[in-house]
Design an enzyme around this catalytic site. Structure first.
Site, PDB file in Angstrom:
ATOM      1  CB  THR A  91      -0.925   0.016   1.241  1.00 61.77           C
ATOM      2  OG1 THR A  91      -1.546  -1.251   1.392  1.00 61.77           O
ATOM      3  CG2 THR A  91      -2.008   1.086   1.113  1.00 61.77           C
ATOM      4  NE  ARG A 133       5.213   0.822   5.292  1.00 59.10           N
ATOM      5  CZ  ARG A 133       4.112   1.422   5.661  1.00 59.10           C
ATOM      6  NH1 ARG A 133       3.322   0.827   6.535  1.00 59.10           N
ATOM      7  NH2 ARG A 133       3.795   2.606   5.190  1.00 59.10           N
ATOM      8  CB  SER A 193       3.898   4.351   8.070  1.00 56.63           C
ATOM      9  OG  SER A 193       2.824   5.175   8.396  1.00 56.63           O
ATOM     10  CG  HIS A 194       1.096   2.902  11.034  1.00 56.60           C
ATOM     11  ND1 HIS A 194       1.151   3.235   9.689  1.00 56.60           N
ATOM     12  CD2 HIS A 194       0.495   1.707  11.098  1.00 56.60           C
ATOM     13  CE1 HIS A 194       0.586   2.271   8.979  1.00 56.60           C
ATOM     14  NE2 HIS A 194       0.180   1.330   9.813  1.00 56.60           N
ATOM     15  CG  ASP A 200       2.277   8.247  11.059  1.00 56.60           C
ATOM     16  OD1 ASP A 200       2.528   9.439  10.794  1.00 56.60           O
ATOM     17  OD2 ASP A 200       2.325   7.340  10.204  1.00 56.60           O
ATOM     18  CG  ASP A 236       5.434   8.223   7.797  1.00 59.24           C
ATOM     19  OD1 ASP A 236       4.547   7.984   8.635  1.00 59.24           O
ATOM     20  OD2 ASP A 236       5.253   8.127   6.574  1.00 59.24           O
ATOM     21  CG  ASP A 283       2.034   9.509   6.581  1.00 62.39           C
ATOM     22  OD1 ASP A 283       1.995   9.029   7.731  1.00 62.39           O
ATOM     23  OD2 ASP A 283       2.203   8.815   5.554  1.00 62.39           O
ATOM     24  NE  ARG A 284      -1.356   5.679   9.171  1.00 64.17           N
ATOM     25  CZ  ARG A 284      -1.904   4.483   9.283  1.00 64.17           C
ATOM     26  NH1 ARG A 284      -2.448   4.108  10.427  1.00 64.17           N
ATOM     27  NH2 ARG A 284      -1.914   3.658   8.261  1.00 64.17           N
ATOM     28  CB  THR A 323      -7.152   1.450   0.781  1.00 61.21           C
ATOM     29  OG1 THR A 323      -8.490   1.274   1.225  1.00 61.21           O
ATOM     30  CG2 THR A 323      -6.249   1.665   1.964  1.00 61.21           C
ATOM     31  CD  GLU A 378      -5.962   6.383   2.648  1.00 60.62           C
ATOM     32  OE1 GLU A 378      -6.377   5.301   2.225  1.00 60.62           O
ATOM     33  OE2 GLU A 378      -4.760   6.605   2.885  1.00 60.62           O
ATOM     34  CD  GLU A 379      -9.877   3.599   7.365  1.00 54.63           C
ATOM     35  OE1 GLU A 379      -9.806   3.459   8.597  1.00 54.63           O
ATOM     36  OE2 GLU A 379      -9.041   3.156   6.552  1.00 54.63           O
ATOM     37  CB  SER A 380      -6.086   4.585   7.764  1.00 56.79           C
ATOM     38  OG  SER A 380      -5.775   5.248   6.542  1.00 56.79           O
ATOM     39  CE  LYS A 406      -1.246   8.310   5.758  1.00 58.46           C
ATOM     40  NZ  LYS A 406      -1.367   7.228   4.768  1.00 58.46           N
ATOM     41  NE  ARG A 417      -5.824  -1.910   7.559  1.00 59.72           N
ATOM     42  CZ  ARG A 417      -4.932  -1.982   8.555  1.00 59.72           C
ATOM     43  NH1 ARG A 417      -5.346  -2.196   9.801  1.00 59.72           N
ATOM     44  NH2 ARG A 417      -3.641  -1.855   8.319  1.00 59.72           N
TER      45      ARG A 417
HETATM   46  C1  G1P Z   1      -3.059   1.401   5.790  1.00 57.59           C
HETATM   47  C2  G1P Z   1      -4.339   2.208   5.729  1.00 57.59           C
HETATM   48  C3  G1P Z   1      -4.371   3.025   4.463  1.00 57.59           C
HETATM   49  C4  G1P Z   1      -3.117   3.889   4.367  1.00 57.59           C
HETATM   50  C5  G1P Z   1      -1.869   3.035   4.521  1.00 57.59           C
HETATM   51  C6  G1P Z   1      -0.608   3.870   4.582  1.00 57.59           C
HETATM   52  O1  G1P Z   1      -3.006   0.522   4.706  1.00 57.59           O
HETATM   53  O2  G1P Z   1      -5.471   1.377   5.821  1.00 57.59           O
HETATM   54  O3  G1P Z   1      -5.536   3.813   4.446  1.00 57.59           O
HETATM   55  O4  G1P Z   1      -3.074   4.562   3.146  1.00 57.59           O
HETATM   56  O5  G1P Z   1      -1.959   2.271   5.717  1.00 57.59           O
HETATM   57  O6  G1P Z   1      -0.617   4.730   5.669  1.00 57.59           O
HETATM   58  P1  G1P Z   1      -3.402  -1.031   4.831  1.00 57.59           P
HETATM   59  O7  G1P Z   1      -2.553  -1.611   5.939  1.00 57.59           O
HETATM   60  O8  G1P Z   1      -4.856  -1.048   5.231  1.00 57.59           O
HETATM   61  O9  G1P Z   1      -3.146  -1.592   3.483  1.00 57.59           O
HETATM   62 ZN    ZN Z   2       2.690   7.215   8.188  1.00 59.41          ZN
END
Ligand code: G1P
Ligand code: ZN
Length: 542
Positions: free
Chosen positions: A19, A23, A114-115, A278, A280, A282-283, A345, A364-366, A377, A495
């Site tokens: 996504t 990673r 990221s997170h 988060d 990096d 972006d969240r 997504t 995004e909802e995330s 983001k 999810r």
């Molecule tokens: C998750 C989030 C998605 C976001 C991505 C990167 O991806 O659901 O909205 O863009 O992290 O931050 P997922 O693990 O669901 O593929």
């Molecule tokens: Zn991030």
């Protein structure tokens, strides 16, 4: 004199960006040739790089500096004229996007997972962003992956490591490396978008907030912008020192992982506003005193109030949201008479809409919110947008959101994650859902309008993305959505997204878990979650 070495290598399987980039565990990236193969595959897939400038930086997690030294030497050996590196190797993802655009570079390499947790036994990640500043679209990530499966050699300069902490120019062979201030350009951009005077006045008048940087990349950005430029008192930023392992925490700004912040925002003496970002940067998560704003509502509220922010005074061109995000922003778009876009997504799908001027805000909802100011983001952007709205409206977060619900109705929303489940079981569950044809069936109090596997045709470039999540949509617009995560590094994460529209203001105060209880159990039954995964409860609820 530094010399270019050509090193023979063989492909690693699975260097497929998910996504958001590639990673893997640190140990995977630390294997000889692993990072090199991927970076060479990037350089081989993005066109003519001779004489171009590249931006490089990361979220500061364990392995960041080591990876950057390798990337610099490879960039030099592959013919880049210049690489711009954030000081100490630090660049938040939105700041990287800002710099890539501002200096009209040939894109950037961002090191981040990221997170996801960081440290020697945790995660690392890498992605390439295009010159527009956004994540590479699928055509490029596919090309990188294809290249990685055939790679036979990579080029790297045989040279000593550079000092990443010294601002200014250094040389690697013929290439210039410029170590620049990671914060300055980004802070300037924020100042151009938001009413810093109004926010400064609010802090002066006693407005209080807490920002939780979660020991991740936003610490220095938040201290500079909130405390230095906006005059928030010292200590407004919590956990502000970036650490290679994020202090052992999980740098994901949600109700579960940002528990320090949630505790600080609870009770009578709590500050007016709380926010977290988060790994990096972006969240974002937005809180009021004793009040949680879902990311979908946050996008809707910010869109409805956008013209209060100087950078968006002229209004929005459109609002884009990912498919699983609630339809609350669509209601604002309808009221404003602007288009509402529904994308798969992942932030990469917003790029074409933003470039084409079809959308201004997206989310995004995330816990992702942003605008056309960059192509990622942007956590601090969302925080500043909220601060701007709060400073101008002089109401509490809870007052603003509940008034929004009264006006538009509430899209009651929740996401349930089942983390670390068996991959084969997860695939089986998705296959099972895909095989169902539910149209016209009654499930509990709901009749199914349709079910499908979401496919998207990009309205700008016509590219098609299939299998982007199973939707079961009911006749009253309620829906449940199922996807597997594309960002994890271990097992699978299912999810489940649940949404119901509630026009009745008398019911807006209800806990979403209560208000959505019947849909939640319909979702569990439909997907046979317990039977297939052995799980009776989700691991994270947001
Ligand atoms: C998750 C989030 C998605 C976001 C991505 C990167 O991806 O659901 O909205 O863009 O992290 O931050 P997922 O693990 O669901 O593929
Ligand atoms: Zn991030």
């Amino acid at each position: 004199m530094a010399t270019v070495k050509t090193v023979a290598t063989t492909p690693f399987s699975g260097q497929k960006p998910g996504t958001s980039g590639l990673r893997k565990k640190v140990a995977v990236f630390a294997q000889a040739h692993y990072l090199e193969n991927f970076v060479q595959s990037v350089f081989d897939s993005i066109g003519d790089i001779a004489g171009k400038t590249l931006v490089v930086g990361g979220d500061g997690r364990y392995h960041n500096r080591t990876a950057i030294q390798t990337i610099l030497k490879m960039a030099a050996a592959n013919g880049f004229a210049k690489v711009m590196v954030g000081r100490g190797g630090i660049l938040s993802t939105p700041a990287a996007s800002c710099v890539i655009r501002k200096y009209q570079t040939f894109g950037g390499i961002i090191l981040s997972a990221s997170h996801n947790p960081g440290g020697p036994t945790e995660d690392f990640g890498i992605k390439y962003n295009i010159p527009a500043g956004g994540p590479a679209p699928e055509a490029i990530t596919e090309a990188i992956f294809a290249r990685s499966e055939k790679i036979t050699q990579y080029r790297i300069l045989d040279a000593a490591d550079l000092d990443l902490d010294r601002l200014g120019e250094q040389h690697l062979g013929e290439m210039v490396v410029e170590v620049f201030d990671s914060v300055a350009d980004y802070a300037e951009l924020m100042q151009s978008l938001f009413d810093f005077d109004a926010i400064r006045a609010a802090f002066k008048a006693g407005f209080r907030m807490k920002f939780d940087a979660m020991h991740a990349v936003t610490g220095p950005y938040a201290v500079e912008i909130l405390e230095h430029r906006l005059g928030a008192p010292a200590g407004t930023v919590m956990n502000g020192v970036p650490l290679e392992d994020f202090g052992g925490g999980h740098p994901d700004p949600n109700l579960v992982h940002a528990h320090d912040l949630v505790a600080a925002l609870t009770g009578a003496g709590a500050p007016d506003f709380g926010a977290a970002s988060d790994g990096d940067g972006d969240r974002n998560m937005i809180l009021g005193r004793d009040f949680y704003v879902t990311p979908s509502d946050s996008l809707a509220v910010l869109a409805a109030n956008a013209t209060l922010c100087p950078g968006y005074k002229a209004g929005l061109k459109g609002i884009a949201r990912s498919m699983p995000t609630s339809a609350a922003p669509d209601r604002v778009a309808a009221r404003l008479g602007i288009p509402a876009w529904e994308t798969p997504t992942g932030w990469k799908f917003f790029g074409t809409l933003l470039d084409a001027g079809k959308a201004t805000f997206c989310g995004e909802e995330s816990f992702g919110t942003g605008s056309d100011h960059v192509r990622e983001k942007d956590g601090l952007w969302a925080v500043l947008a909220w601060l701007n709205v709060l400073a101008v409206r002089k109401q509490s977060v809870a007052e603003i959101v509940t008034a929004h619900w009264q006006d538009y109705g509430r899209n009651v929303y929740s996401r349930h994650d089942y983390e670390g489940i068996d991959s084969a079981a997860a695939e089986g569950l998705m296959e099972h859902l895909r095989s169902l044809s539910l149209k016209g069936q009654t499930l509990g109090a709901y009749r199914v309008a349709f079910n499908d596997d979401f496919a998207y045709t990009d309205p700008v470039d016509g590219s098609v993305s299939k299998k982007q999540g199973i939707r079961v949509v009911f006749e009253d617009g309620s829906r449940v959505v199922f996807r597997l995560s594309g960002t994890g590094t271990e097992g699978a994460t299912l999810r489940v997204y649940i949404e119901r529209y509630e026009p009745d203001a008398a019911k807006h105060h209800l806990d979403p878990q209560v208000a959505l209880a019947d849909l939640i159990s319909i979702a569990r039954d439909l997907a046979q979650i317990e039977a297939r995964t052995g799980r009776t409860e989700p691991t994270v609820i947001t």
